[in-house]
Write an enzyme that holds these catalytic residues in place. Structure first.
Site, mmCIF file in Angstrom:
data_model
loop_
_atom_site.group_PDB
_atom_site.id
_atom_site.type_symbol
_atom_site.label_atom_id
_atom_site.label_comp_id
_atom_site.label_asym_id
_atom_site.label_seq_id
_atom_site.Cartn_x
_atom_site.Cartn_y
_atom_site.Cartn_z
ATOM 1 N N ILE A 189 81.513 -89.872 2.749
ATOM 2 C CA ILE A 189 81.903 -89.038 3.893
ATOM 3 C C ILE A 189 81.425 -87.604 3.740
ATOM 4 O O ILE A 189 81.554 -86.808 4.644
ATOM 5 C CB ILE A 189 83.427 -89.057 4.140
ATOM 6 C CG1 ILE A 189 84.192 -88.701 2.861
ATOM 7 C CG2 ILE A 189 83.866 -90.386 4.705
ATOM 8 C CD1 ILE A 189 85.691 -88.543 3.088
ATOM 9 N N ALA A 234 79.591 -84.364 0.826
ATOM 10 C CA ALA A 234 79.114 -83.994 -0.505
ATOM 11 C C ALA A 234 79.887 -82.788 -0.974
ATOM 12 O O ALA A 234 80.115 -81.843 -0.216
ATOM 13 C CB ALA A 234 77.630 -83.672 -0.447
ATOM 14 N N ASP A 243 90.494 -68.931 -1.300
ATOM 15 C CA ASP A 243 89.420 -69.386 -0.414
ATOM 16 C C ASP A 243 90.012 -70.119 0.780
ATOM 17 O O ASP A 243 89.577 -71.206 1.141
ATOM 18 C CB ASP A 243 88.458 -70.295 -1.189
ATOM 19 C CG ASP A 243 87.120 -70.460 -0.475
ATOM 20 O OD1 ASP A 243 86.897 -69.747 0.524
ATOM 21 O OD2 ASP A 243 86.317 -71.306 -0.890
ATOM 22 N N ARG A 283 87.447 -74.396 6.860
ATOM 23 C CA ARG A 283 86.654 -75.461 6.218
ATOM 24 C C ARG A 283 87.396 -76.074 5.040
ATOM 25 O O ARG A 283 87.056 -77.164 4.586
ATOM 26 C CB ARG A 283 85.292 -74.904 5.767
ATOM 27 C CG ARG A 283 85.389 -73.863 4.706
ATOM 28 C CD ARG A 283 84.064 -73.238 4.317
ATOM 29 N NE ARG A 283 84.320 -72.040 3.522
ATOM 30 C CZ ARG A 283 84.629 -70.859 4.001
ATOM 31 N NH1 ARG A 283 84.662 -70.675 5.298
ATOM 32 N NH2 ARG A 283 84.899 -69.824 3.207
#
Ligand code: ACK
Length: 906
Positions: free
Chosen positions: A605, A607, A724, A728
């Site tokens: 799905i 990398a 972070d 995303r």
């Protein structure tokens, strides 16, 4: 969906006046009163089925005012009711010779009342719902061809509060046939989500959401109060909170099932039932813990997942080294630790004066270093013994379950007698191959001296070879020595009571070949003896030191204890894997090892930094199969890469929260090394939002943001700083639940394509990072709050790139000058204000995650507060920022559109 109100009395069989559908609740309504010119007739529908209709067609006369009304329609608790009306309407033009007063509309009214039996309602009392016009009218020809043009119109009335209402239709001169009338309201159907049951709920009036508290399903309990919102159109929104299965039960779809015999679940916070640990069993279902086998025990502080253990065996190989009135006792750890790592030793001391009196406990005059009880090392120095006294020391090994065992603790005993030390060697004579020693007997022998024992060995060769000689005299010549070689000598006396301790060591060197023997070197010998006596009386490290330290280092012990605590439910401190000397231990402590054969990899799905990410299934013994995501470490990795890769698992494994991605376990014993997490059907949030641009309601978006904030609150409570946080790195599941992910140690540096090098050399995702973290690496939960504000902006703009195509340097500069991102399109002002709060320059002024969760909860409860769009008082730092930015970016097409819309909007 269940129907709660059924039709009581159809007016005519085969009629369409009272239709029900599966997902709506139809209210009973009967046409009651007909006034002037309305008539009830039977006609054929398009399928030639007879049906009843009400019609009026008095188009030839002017000033028509024909009313038709229903009986009282009970509201049934609904605040908003929908009216679906089917009708046909004749085109005035198709009627030959009608005057200009012919109409092609009619009016619909309602009147709210608690009285179900009103026979007369004044026209002026009705409230108008709408004027209804036909989308399709029909002509005579159509009728002749039997093609009826049926119109369907739906209107709603909201904020109803009385027991019911009457509907009325006013004809003012049209040719209409009312064919079907359906009155219904919408409900959110019974649902079970996150193990909470939500009842059938009638939707609210206007567009208000109805907050509903869920109740935990059987055998579950609240983890966080479960809530959902029933929207006006009958859908459930924003699931918050969840229930968890009680101890002894595990989740299976929407219910909790009992743990099977042989398994248990100790805490409601554990996901599933687990196999009983070694030396324990559960014969019944629903076990919250497994009972220990006979002879095995579980200490109070032992986690239920730990094997049952037993007391240790006896310590072995005791050695005593007596030095006048002190003795060093050493021993080997027990062969069987009982399966535990907490073995300690207790010393019991008894003294026997040797004058015929009875033995008694040593009392407080004797001192033990480091202590008498609870020794973690297999060594103790006992001092301040009485001279000329027999002592018996019993050494016992205990562990955390020794007190639970009814059997007596096993002990090993050491007997010593003080006061027999040979302290001074008086004489010495040496040749190239012999040395003569003379010594003084003990000051206080506990009986007649039977003999002396002389032990000697080549210096530094004790372990290889030593010689023991015995003599009844206190002089001895040791022969057969090597010339020019240093030997170490010690002497001890034996009485009827046994051996005394050795006196101090003396080092003596034989003469070299050809060297004349000295007349006497007595004084030299004596001074050496004193020196060496002092040396042996200091407490030196024993031969077990390395081993014992490795096993029992108090620091290590402390650390293990701390790790044990972290595992306990309710503990809220995150442990950085770097605090472990051995990072593999952190993985073992926090991540479950999974057998590779339980994993079925299905497809790739994505990398990651270290290798592929796949989806697949995990089937653990006695657990149901689940979908999982599998991150693998690509071949040819270095040890550091393996450590960094697995560090994500040892961090993730410490978290347990519905908005944090859940670690299922790791595969480290075979290759490839893998990290297994729960599967999130909708992938990462940024891609997901871009794919569904504009498709969610504000409440759904706020629900997502609320979930992320709740996960971040949990992390900040655990003292974990993410560094972070970005869309995303949020994953979304099929229920739109957002979960924080990406916990790798090196991720900010290596993994994130957004990370850029700063002037100080660190790699940082500039657009998401607080200024103090960019400038001097001050990463805190407050800098995570800044990033959270950016995530809010990403959510509200459906995955737009923060600061669009501005360069990182321009972003840093603009932020420093006080500019902030403007509200995305259609973003409620309260949400933009919350973003601006997160982007306060001073980090202490930013809200805490807990406050953010509360604010979002309030907004969800009161959706009206989300209606106000972009009405800020001070736009200067936003608008001019846009202009500045737009100039810098040369107003490229892609974002010019948004820019213009925003300007217009403001
Ligand atoms: O945006 P995506 O589909 O979501 O692509 C990335 C990719 O793997 C590389 O990180 C997806 N991914 C990572 N973890 C999970 C997970 N637990 N469930 C589903 N997809 C995942 C991510």
């Amino acid at each position: 969906m269940q129907e709660v109100s059924s039709i009581t009395e159809p007016h005519t069989s085969g009629s369409r006046w009272f239709m029900t559908t599966e997902d709506k609740v139809t209210l009973s309504c009967l046409i009651l009163a007909m006034h002037t010119h309305w008539e009830e007739i039977s006609v054929m529908d398009e399928r030639n089925t007879p049906m009843r209709s009400y019609q009026v067609c008095n188009v030839m006369e002017a000033n028509q005012n024909n009313w038709l009304r229903t009986r009282h329609i009970p509201r049934d608790g609904a605040q908003r009711v929908y009216i679906e009306i089917k009708f046909t309407l004749r085109d005035c033009n198709s009627l030959p010779g009608v005057p200009g007063t012919c109409k092609e509309t009619f009016n619909m009214y309602y009147y709210e009342s608690n009285n179900p039996n009103l026979w007369f309602i004044k026209e002026s009392q009705y409230v108008k719902i709408d004027t209804i016009a036909a989308d399709e009218s029909f002509t005579q020809t159509d009728v002749g061809d039997r093609v009826m043009k049926l119109n369907t119109e739906v209107r709603d009335i909201s904020n109803l509060s009385k027991k019911g209402f009457y509907l009325a239709f006013q004809d003012v001169g049209a040719c209409i046939a009312l064919v079907s009338l359906r009155v219904f309201y919408k409900k959110c159907p019974t649902a079970v989500l996150n193990l909470a049951q939500f009842p059938d709920t009638v939707t609210g009036g206007d567009s208000a959401l109805v907050e509903v508290r869920g109740s935990c399903v059987n055998d579950s309990e609240e983890f966080e109060a479960p809530r959902m919102y029933c929207s006006a159109d009958g859908g459930w929104l924003v699931p918050i909170g969840r229930c968890v299965c009680k101890p002894g039960f595990e989740e299976s779809k929407d219910y909790c099932q009992p743990c099977r015999p042989g398994t248990y679940k100790a805490s409601s916070m554990d996901g599933y039932c687990s196999k009983c640990p070694p030396h324990s069993y559960s014969h019944q279902e629903k076990a919250s813990e497994c009972e220990c086998e006979k002879g095995f025990y579980r200490a109070d502080m032992d986690p239920r997942s730990m094997a049952c253990t037993r007391p240790p065996s006896v310590p072995e190989n005791p050695i005593s080294t007596l030095n006048d009135t002190s003795v060093t006792l050493e021993w080997s750890p027990p062969r069987d630790s009982g399966g535990r790592g907490d073995v300690t030793y207790n010393i019991h001391c008894r003294k026997c004066p040797g004058d015929g009196r009875k033995c008694s406990p040593c009392g407080s005059g004797v001192h033990f270093l480091p202590r008498q009880f609870g020794l973690s090392m297999a060594k103790v120095l006992v001092s301040d013994l009485l001279s000329n006294t027999n002592y018996t020391f019993s050494i016992e090994a205990v562990n955390g379950v020794s007190d639970l065992s009814p059997t007596l603790k096993q002990q090993v005993t050491v007997n010593i007698t003080t006061g027999q030390t040979v302290s001074v060697i008086l004489k010495e004579r040496k040749s190239k191959d012999s040395i003569t020693l003379a010594w003084q007997g003990p000051d206080r022998p506990n009986g007649a001296i039977v003999e002396y024992e002389v032990i000697y060995y080549e210096k530094n060769q004790r372990d290889q070879n030593y010689t023991v000689l015995k003599t009844k005299s206190n002089v001895m010549t040791v022969e057969g020595l090597k010339p020019g070689t240093t030997y170490v000598f010690r002497v001890r006396a034996r009485t009827d009571g046994g051996y005394g301790s050795y006196g101090g060591e003396i080092e003596l060197e034989t003469s070299h070949e050809g060297e004349l023997p000295p007349a006497s070197s007595c004084s030299e010998g004596i001074s050496k003896i004193f020196m060496l006596s002092l040396m042996v009386s200091t407490f030196t490290c024993c031969r077990h030191c390395g081993y014992i330290k490795a096993k029992q280092d108090p620091d290590e012990e402390k650390m293990q204890f701390q790790h044990g605590r972290v595992k306990l439910p309710g503990s809220r401190t995150y442990i950085h894997p770097h605090t472990y000397e051995d990072p593999n231990q952190a993985v073992r402590d926090f991540a479950k090892e999974i057998d590779a054969s339980s994993i079925r990899i299905e497809r790739v799905i994505g990398a990651g930094e270290f290798g592929e990410v796949c989806s697949g299934r995990l089937k653990l013994p006695s657990k149901r199969e689940i979908y999982v995501a599998i991150k693998s470490l690509k071949a040819g990795y270095s040890e550091k890469q393996r450590r960094d890769f697995l560090s994500e698992a040892s961090i993730m494994g410490q978290f347990d929260h519905p908005n944090i991605i859940r670690l299922e376990g790791v595969v480290t014993r075979c290759k490839p090394v893998m990290i297994i997490t729960e599967y999130m059907e909708n992938g990462s949030l940024d891609t997901f939002l871009k794919k569904h641009d504009g498709q969610f309601t504000i409440i759904q978006l706020v629900g997502m943001m609320r979930g992320i904030a709740s996960g971040m609150k949990y992390l900040s409570d655990m003292n974990y700083v993410h560094r972070d946080l970005a869309a995303r790195n949020i994953l979304v599941n099929s229920n739109l639940v957002c979960k924080v992910s990406d916990f790798g140690l090196s991720r900010v540096l290596e993994d994130d394509p957004e990370a850029a090098y700063t002037t100080r050399g660190g790699k940082i995702p500039i657009r998401w990072t607080a200024p103090e973290a960019i400038a001097y690496r001050k990463f805190t939960s407050a800098s995570d709050v800044w990033s959270y504000g950016i995530v809010m902006w990403e959510v509200m703009s459906y995955g737009e790139r923060p600061y669009w195509e501005m360069s990182n340097q321009d972003v840093i500069k603009a932020i420093d000058e006080g500019y902030r991102l403007p509200a995305p399109m259609d973003c409620p002002v309260v949400l933009h204000q919350l973003m601006l709060d997160c982007w306060e320059k001073s980090r202490s002024e930013r809200p805490k995650f807990g406050q953010i969760v509360n604010t979002l909860d309030k907004l969800i409860r009161n959706p009206n507060s989300l209606k106000e769009l972009g009405n800020l008082t001070d736009f200067s730092k936003l608008l001019s920022f846009r202009v500045v930015w737009c100039e810098m970016a040369h107003c490229r097409e892609t974002y010019q559109c948004r820019f213009l819309i925003s300007l217009q909007w403001w």
